[in-house]
Write a protein that holds these residues in place. Sequence first.
Motif, PDB file in Angstrom:
ATOM      1  N   SER A   1       0.829  -1.211   0.000  1.00 63.45           N
ATOM      2  CA  SER A   1       0.000   0.000   0.000  1.00 63.45           C
ATOM      3  C   SER A   1       0.859   1.254   0.000  1.00 63.45           C
ATOM      4  O   SER A   1       0.579   2.219  -0.728  1.00 63.45           O
ATOM      5  CB  SER A   1      -0.927  -0.008   1.217  1.00 63.45           C
ATOM      6  OG  SER A   1      -1.763  -1.141   1.218  1.00 63.45           O
TER       7      SER A   1
ATOM      8  N   HIS B   1       0.615   7.452  -7.911  1.00 68.41           N
ATOM      9  CA  HIS B   1      -0.196   8.634  -7.651  1.00 68.41           C
ATOM     10  C   HIS B   1      -0.470   9.451  -8.911  1.00 68.41           C
ATOM     11  O   HIS B   1      -1.037  10.545  -8.836  1.00 68.41           O
ATOM     12  CB  HIS B   1       0.507   9.528  -6.622  1.00 68.41           C
ATOM     13  CG  HIS B   1       1.958   9.766  -6.932  1.00 68.41           C
ATOM     14  ND1 HIS B   1       2.953   9.075  -6.294  1.00 68.41           N
ATOM     15  CD2 HIS B   1       2.566  10.571  -7.834  1.00 68.41           C
ATOM     16  CE1 HIS B   1       4.125   9.476  -6.783  1.00 68.41           C
ATOM     17  NE2 HIS B   1       3.910  10.380  -7.721  1.00 68.41           N
TER      18      HIS B   1
ATOM     19  N   LEU C   1      -5.636   9.176 -10.128  1.00 68.97           N
ATOM     20  CA  LEU C   1      -6.400   8.956  -8.896  1.00 68.97           C
ATOM     21  C   LEU C   1      -7.157   7.640  -8.930  1.00 68.97           C
ATOM     22  O   LEU C   1      -7.194   6.906  -7.938  1.00 68.97           O
ATOM     23  CB  LEU C   1      -7.375  10.124  -8.691  1.00 68.97           C
ATOM     24  CG  LEU C   1      -8.268  10.040  -7.457  1.00 68.97           C
ATOM     25  CD1 LEU C   1      -7.423   9.985  -6.183  1.00 68.97           C
ATOM     26  CD2 LEU C   1      -9.234  11.216  -7.412  1.00 68.97           C
ATOM     27  N   LEU C   2      -7.743   7.296 -10.080  1.00 70.45           N
ATOM     28  CA  LEU C   2      -8.524   6.072 -10.149  1.00 70.45           C
ATOM     29  C   LEU C   2      -7.635   4.837 -10.028  1.00 70.45           C
ATOM     30  O   LEU C   2      -8.003   3.860  -9.356  1.00 70.45           O
ATOM     31  CB  LEU C   2      -9.313   6.026 -11.468  1.00 70.45           C
ATOM     32  CG  LEU C   2     -10.272   4.836 -11.635  1.00 70.45           C
ATOM     33  CD1 LEU C   2     -11.257   4.785 -10.466  1.00 70.45           C
ATOM     34  CD2 LEU C   2     -11.020   4.931 -12.963  1.00 70.45           C
TER      35      LEU C   2
ATOM     36  N   GLY D   1      -6.703   4.618  -6.470  1.00 73.13           N
ATOM     37  CA  GLY D   1      -7.871   4.234  -5.682  1.00 73.13           C
ATOM     38  C   GLY D   1      -8.186   2.762  -5.802  1.00 73.13           C
ATOM     39  O   GLY D   1      -8.513   2.085  -4.811  1.00 73.13           O
TER      40      GLY D   1
ATOM     41  N   ALA E   1      -7.876   0.272  -2.680  1.00 70.15           N
ATOM     42  CA  ALA E   1      -9.132  -0.352  -2.251  1.00 70.15           C
ATOM     43  C   ALA E   1      -8.964  -1.866  -2.113  1.00 70.15           C
ATOM     44  O   ALA E   1      -9.460  -2.483  -1.145  1.00 70.15           O
ATOM     45  CB  ALA E   1     -10.245  -0.025  -3.245  1.00 70.15           C
TER      46      ALA E   1
ATOM     47  N   VAL F   1      -3.771   6.115   3.993  1.00 68.86           N
ATOM     48  CA  VAL F   1      -4.640   7.025   3.239  1.00 68.86           C
ATOM     49  C   VAL F   1      -4.065   8.438   3.226  1.00 68.86           C
ATOM     50  O   VAL F   1      -4.040   9.114   2.187  1.00 68.86           O
ATOM     51  CB  VAL F   1      -6.069   7.013   3.820  1.00 68.86           C
ATOM     52  CG1 VAL F   1      -6.914   8.116   3.194  1.00 68.86           C
ATOM     53  CG2 VAL F   1      -6.728   5.653   3.611  1.00 68.86           C
TER      54      VAL F   1
ATOM     55  N   ARG G   1      -2.707  10.574  -0.014  1.00 70.03           N
ATOM     56  CA  ARG G   1      -3.219  11.914  -0.312  1.00 70.03           C
ATOM     57  C   ARG G   1      -2.077  12.912  -0.501  1.00 70.03           C
ATOM     58  O   ARG G   1      -2.093  13.738  -1.430  1.00 70.03           O
ATOM     59  CB  ARG G   1      -4.145  12.388   0.806  1.00 70.03           C
ATOM     60  CG  ARG G   1      -4.886  13.683   0.499  1.00 70.03           C
ATOM     61  CD  ARG G   1      -5.614  14.195   1.736  1.00 70.03           C
ATOM     62  NE  ARG G   1      -4.655  14.661   2.739  1.00 70.03           N
ATOM     63  CZ  ARG G   1      -4.094  15.878   2.698  1.00 70.03           C
ATOM     64  NH1 ARG G   1      -4.370  16.723   1.729  1.00 70.03           N
ATOM     65  NH2 ARG G   1      -3.265  16.233   3.650  1.00 70.03           N
TER      66      ARG G   1
END
Length: 458
Positions: free
Chosen positions: A137, A145, A148-149, A152, A156, A196, A200
């Motif tokens: 992760s 990065h 974003l998708l 994500g 996830a 997370v 970000r």
Amino acid sequence: MTKIAAPDTQVRLRTAVTWADRHRLKDYAEVGQKLFVQRIVIYSAAILLTGFYYDWTTAAFYYAAVWFCEAYDGIVFRRILTRQSMTPRAFRKDMSRLYIGTVLSALTISFFCIAIATLQGNEGGHFFPLFMLVSASIFAAMNNHHFLLVLGIRLAIYVTAILFIPIRDVWIVNPPLSSEIWMSLFTVVFVLGFIVELARNFLVGYNAQLDRRIELETEHKRALAAYEAKTRFLATVSHELRTPLTSIKGALDIINSGVLGEAPAKMQRLLEMAGRNSDRLGDLVGDLLFLQSSDAGRMVLNLERLDLAVLSQGAVEQTLPYAQRMGVSIHADVAPGKFWIEADQKRVEQVLLNLLSNAAKFSREGGEVQVAIVSFEDQVRLTVKDQGIGIPDGCEGQIFEEFFQLDSQDDRKFEGTGLGLSISKRIVEAHGGQISYESTIGVGTTFMVDFASADPLA
């Protein structure tokens, strides 16, 4: 029957891929290729530990799955990096392949870690598989990065696997709240918050960096367009001026020579002034054409063995009439036959004339310009020293720029275009030499030109 695309589809097909999208895609592919060895080393170590401590069959199966995912990603990355043009359709296909690769690799790592946790039993802990998932992760947050998708989807899947392992233990064992199994679950939730936030921060940082790159690229394109416009303008104006100016100068030279008869006394001063100004315009046009050819990389040097002292004496003789009009004398302390260079005679003379005319122009009336040549090591140095106004401190980065003038006021005292020193610098550097200066305000300036020394002619 002809099929018509839906309006929104047509709009998407006509929409060009943005600069940012292209660079995001290439950045992602470059990072993916660069980290290939690092990923394989980590996966290989994890597989060996799994086989040694738990089960070789499970280890071999997931090792093959890892290599399949890496091979797929490698093909996708290579296609992206070798693509010459990026159409909207090609961009969408590449993104679809990235999504597929992201899902396959993330699921492979997640199921591998869940398999290890299953082999370990249901008594909690599971340090090794959870460590692998948390590391994956963090690795994704640091290196995925760009989109974003994509980030994500990967996070996830990893987060789901991280939560699944302790929740499965809690579900099967059903321990009291005081058990370390619950403690493992709470710790995992705490670590997920850190992941997370890390993702970000990397995402925000990359977007800010990309925005700066876009701004720099835009400014670069504007500067390049302005430079090309300036070059075209100079070329057009120079060529358009050369033909009529040559005719005007030729006619004035014929009149001033007296071939057509003696001009009236009242007209002679005006004709001489017109002749001098036409010479100045001719020099300006020549300088502009030289700058154009230099910028285009078309400066051709006809190199030959030259006596720098002889060249200096010739330049002094050509400059004397101008210096006398300025009330300045020129003294050349040079010895022929001692200082040889390999250079283009016409271009070196141009440098000498520029330096001498500048020295005479900026000297006080009654001042003296001194020309000298010395040699040191494998270099020959020509110096032109004046007793003029001097150059202020802080002009080192501007004095050799095009059109730069110390006196730039509309009613300035000193004439000139500000091209002489810029042209001289280009010529000297094209010969592999250097030009520099030393100056004191109110005392004078010394310009130094260094050339590589050449053997004298036999």
